[in-house]
Motif scaffolding. Structure first.
Motif, PDB file in Angstrom:
ATOM      1  N   ARG A   9     -29.868  10.669 -19.902  1.00  0.00           N
ATOM      2  CA  ARG A   9     -28.525  11.122 -20.241  1.00  0.00           C
ATOM      3  C   ARG A   9     -27.738  10.078 -21.020  1.00  0.00           C
ATOM      4  N   HIS A  10     -27.821   8.850 -20.564  1.00  0.00           N
ATOM      5  CA  HIS A  10     -26.958   7.857 -21.190  1.00  0.00           C
ATOM      6  C   HIS A  10     -27.535   6.457 -20.991  1.00  0.00           C
ATOM      7  N   VAL A  27     -24.134  -3.623 -21.610  1.00  0.00           N
ATOM      8  CA  VAL A  27     -22.859  -4.302 -21.376  1.00  0.00           C
ATOM      9  C   VAL A  27     -23.075  -5.804 -21.432  1.00  0.00           C
ATOM     10  N   VAL A  50     -28.658   6.480 -11.309  1.00  0.00           N
ATOM     11  CA  VAL A  50     -28.221   5.411 -12.202  1.00  0.00           C
ATOM     12  C   VAL A  50     -29.025   4.151 -11.876  1.00  0.00           C
ATOM     13  N   ILE A 107     -27.679  -0.255 -18.430  1.00  0.00           N
ATOM     14  CA  ILE A 107     -27.457   0.793 -17.444  1.00  0.00           C
ATOM     15  C   ILE A 107     -28.037   2.087 -17.985  1.00  0.00           C
ATOM     16  N   HIS A 150     -29.697  -0.013 -13.074  1.00  0.00           N
ATOM     17  CA  HIS A 150     -29.203  -1.080 -13.928  1.00  0.00           C
ATOM     18  C   HIS A 150     -30.014  -2.341 -13.727  1.00  0.00           C
ATOM     19  N   VAL A 206     -28.488   6.152 -17.199  1.00  0.00           N
ATOM     20  CA  VAL A 206     -28.079   7.287 -16.370  1.00  0.00           C
ATOM     21  C   VAL A 206     -29.007   8.456 -16.642  1.00  0.00           C
ATOM     22  N   MET A 207     -29.532   9.016 -15.572  1.00  0.00           N
ATOM     23  CA  MET A 207     -30.390  10.178 -15.738  1.00  0.00           C
ATOM     24  C   MET A 207     -29.587  11.444 -15.457  1.00  0.00           C
ATOM     25  N   ASP A 208     -30.169  12.525 -15.918  1.00  0.00           N
ATOM     26  CA  ASP A 208     -29.557  13.826 -15.792  1.00  0.00           C
ATOM     27  C   ASP A 208     -29.196  14.193 -14.347  1.00  0.00           C
ATOM     28  N   ASN A 209     -30.040  13.773 -13.450  1.00  0.00           N
ATOM     29  CA  ASN A 209     -29.865  14.172 -12.064  1.00  0.00           C
ATOM     30  C   ASN A 209     -28.916  13.240 -11.315  1.00  0.00           C
ATOM     31  N   GLY A 210     -28.256  12.394 -12.040  1.00  0.00           N
ATOM     32  CA  GLY A 210     -27.249  11.564 -11.406  1.00  0.00           C
ATOM     33  C   GLY A 210     -27.758  10.213 -10.934  1.00  0.00           C
ATOM     34  N   GLN A 240     -26.349   2.315 -21.628  1.00  0.00           N
ATOM     35  CA  GLN A 240     -25.234   1.461 -21.999  1.00  0.00           C
ATOM     36  C   GLN A 240     -25.644   0.004 -21.864  1.00  0.00           C
ATOM     37  N   LYS A 292     -25.140   3.178 -28.916  1.00  0.00           N
ATOM     38  CA  LYS A 292     -24.831   4.439 -29.587  1.00  0.00           C
ATOM     39  C   LYS A 292     -26.064   5.086 -30.188  1.00  0.00           C
TER      40      LYS A 292
END
Lengths: 346, 346
Positions: free
Chosen positions: A134-135, A139, A157, A149, A159, A151-155, A137, A178
């Motif tokens: 999903r995402h 940092v 996370v 970090i 890191h 993030v998967m679709d199923n929530g 990042q 991005k």
DNA sequence: TTTAGCACTCAGCAGCATAGAGTGCTAACA
DNA sequence: TGTTAGCACTCTATGCTGCTGAGTGCTAAA
């Protein structure tokens, strides 16, 4: 197996579960009012013993259900037992507070399970299989470190800290994030690995080092989140049962508890089946725990089985009650997790 | 307390630690070669008993160290014991694999600690106090849900699902993230709460709902990460010691283990002090565990004490060894955590 | 001050008898 | 033919006894 034999067997199982003492013919005649004399019951018991449903610890003792007896009881004699209002209340209340993350839910589930069953509870953490990216990042943290970090679709996370070359700036990281997000969003790990990576590496080749580390984490998010821990609860609870008056038994039980790997396999294999599974004594594959019984069931989120809960206790356990509790708890756990993982809760 | 008395006391403590049997005068004379006869030793023992350093379980038994005796031993008689090469090797190897996240490190530490000391190990998870806000990210997930991710300076990451109003788009979220990051980066939670929030609410008022939820999570990241769990390991390990031949003792011990709260206070209070603390029997505040001893020490990252590890065992424990092990392990754990939390390791 | 010797104490164990629970069998009964 | 009362038998659990051995404290001699 005629009706009276069944009644006798039922009486023996019930009484033995309640008292943990071998059951004699007189006891049955008096307590369970079958309308016949102890002598008759003795005859029936002799037959039941011959057929392997009950056993005698020694000549002058009453009878005890054999594994076969328990099995027959569970399959044919046992009546389903509803949870009491009180019990349902305890469960509901248990989840009222403290449901902020999956770990806590698992923990609480184990606690409740052991509290209600007086056995040892085992809860397998959710293992979420295929899911989409999903995402990501990046940092920047300290001078030459950054955090990735994912993030998967199923929530889920994940890191991790990574080392970054000094040449990379925080805007670089922003760009990197991005591009990765744009390219990868919504894909499963498999497809990412197989197809897209070349393309990305071509485009962002100069960040190869970071990409490598980020990819590694992403992969782990999928594979390693088989971070298949087991929550164990209420071992003490169970040890107050009379079968554990003997120190040796306590020790074997505890040593079993420390063999996480085995417990894990035990629970994991249960989750193949649907609904509540009961394994009695030798039906459990592992020799060490042949003297115990296990009641387990899988729980699921949006229709997919993602883990299981179970209860380990002496073969002399209150099957009817334990089965209802496990059943109820899986349903409840599924609900709570659904709310938590898919969002919706506060 | 003359020199010979000290030697006798030392002999008693050593022998009792090694054998778990009351030590008689003959045994001391033979094994420890003080150059005097059992009768002399008997006289010394009578004195030691009068002074409260040793006790007699019953008239015709040997002597056993009293709490005071152990205390004297730990304070004045005990010689520091180096870890064996083998032991150091075990520790080093233990951390070689499986050091990818803090939880695993804590777990491993507990395992090692109990394995080496044959006692129950307790490890308090790191409690990282004041830290600065580093990054916040809102990630849209499903239709009306999003995930908030908060990264703190010290590498702690928290996340939670929140409900979002339908009116908000994913670009909105991006903006929101950006503004928050710009405004809040590098601040401690306290200053965020006190001063800046008004300003932000003014600017981003229309997202009030999301802001509330995000702030709540941020706060939790600070406060709740006092997610003060205790890792317990090797209970079984300890139960093989002869003091636990008696079932009742096993049960009390196990019931203690399940009172997480108490254990927590126990460990937390130790972390006040510097270095290794030894509490013997009644020196432990809690009545339930008055029969046991505890060796604990805090560990730290970048100079700040952030948790502690400890060992709980029978008063008859190998203090010299256990103390060295706890000492060594805290140093080691500090190092490993430093690498992990502050980054640097793969 | 140290030590040998001796009487004394007491836990632990083996041996034994007893009580009680429960059985299986037999013979009588419906 | 199924049921039951009665009885002999078995076996565990319990409590009592006496013995053994470890260990002490005291006394008197070195």
């Amino acid at each position: 197996m005629d009706d009276r034999k069944r009644k006798v067997l039922l009486a023996i199982v019930h009484d033995y579960i309640a008292t943990a003492e071998p059951v004699g013919s007189r006891t049955i005649a008096k307590k369970y009012r079958l309308g016949v004399s102890p002598a008759t019951i003795r005859n029936e018991m002799a037959d039941l013993e011959e057929q392997g449903y009950i056993e005698q610890p020694h000549t002058s003792a009453g009878r005890v259900p054999s594994e076969r007896g328990y099995r027959y009881y569970v399959d044919y004699l046992m009546e389903k037992e509803q949870l009491s209002r009180e019990e349902e209340e305890i469960i509901r209340r248990g989840y009222e507070t403290k449901v902020k993350d999956v770990g806590q839910v698992i923990h609480k589930t184990g606690q409740l399970l052991s509290q209600l069953t007086h056995c040892t509870a085992m809860v397998l953490t959710p293992q979420i299989g295929t899911s989409c990216f999903r995402h990501i990042q990046l940092v920047p943290m300290h001078s030459s470190q950054a955090m990735v970090i994912v993030v998967m679709d199923n929530g889920i996370v994940h890191h991790r800290m990574i080392e970054t070359p000094d040449s990379i700036s925080s805007t670089d990281m922003e760009t990197l994030s991005k591009v990765l997000n744009a390219k990868l969003q919504g894909l499963t790990m498999e497809s990412i690995k197989l197809t897209l990576m070349k393309e990305i590496y071509l485009e962002l080749g100069r960040y190869k080092h970071i990409l490598d580390l980020a990819m590694e984490l992403m992969q782990d998010s999928l594979v390693l989140k088989t971070e298949d821990k087991i929550y164990l609860g209420g071992v003490f609870n169970m040890l107050s049962q009379p079968e554990f008056h003997n120190v040796e038994k306590v020790k074997t039980m505890l040593s079993i508890m420390e063999q996480e790997k085995m417990l894990h396999e035990l629970l994991a294999c249960e989750s193949q089946d649907d609904g509540v599974t009961v394994r009695i004594g030798g039906e459990i594959k592992y020799n060490v725990i042949r003297d115990y019984s296990m009641v387990a069931a899988p729980y699921s989120v949006s229709g997919q089985k993602i883990g299981s809960i179970g209860v380990l206790g002496p073969t002399r356990m209150e099957y009817a009650k334990v089965i209802s509790i496990v059943d109820f708890m899986t349903a409840n756990l599924s609900q709570v997790l659904e709310r938590l993982i898919l969002g919706g809760g506060k």
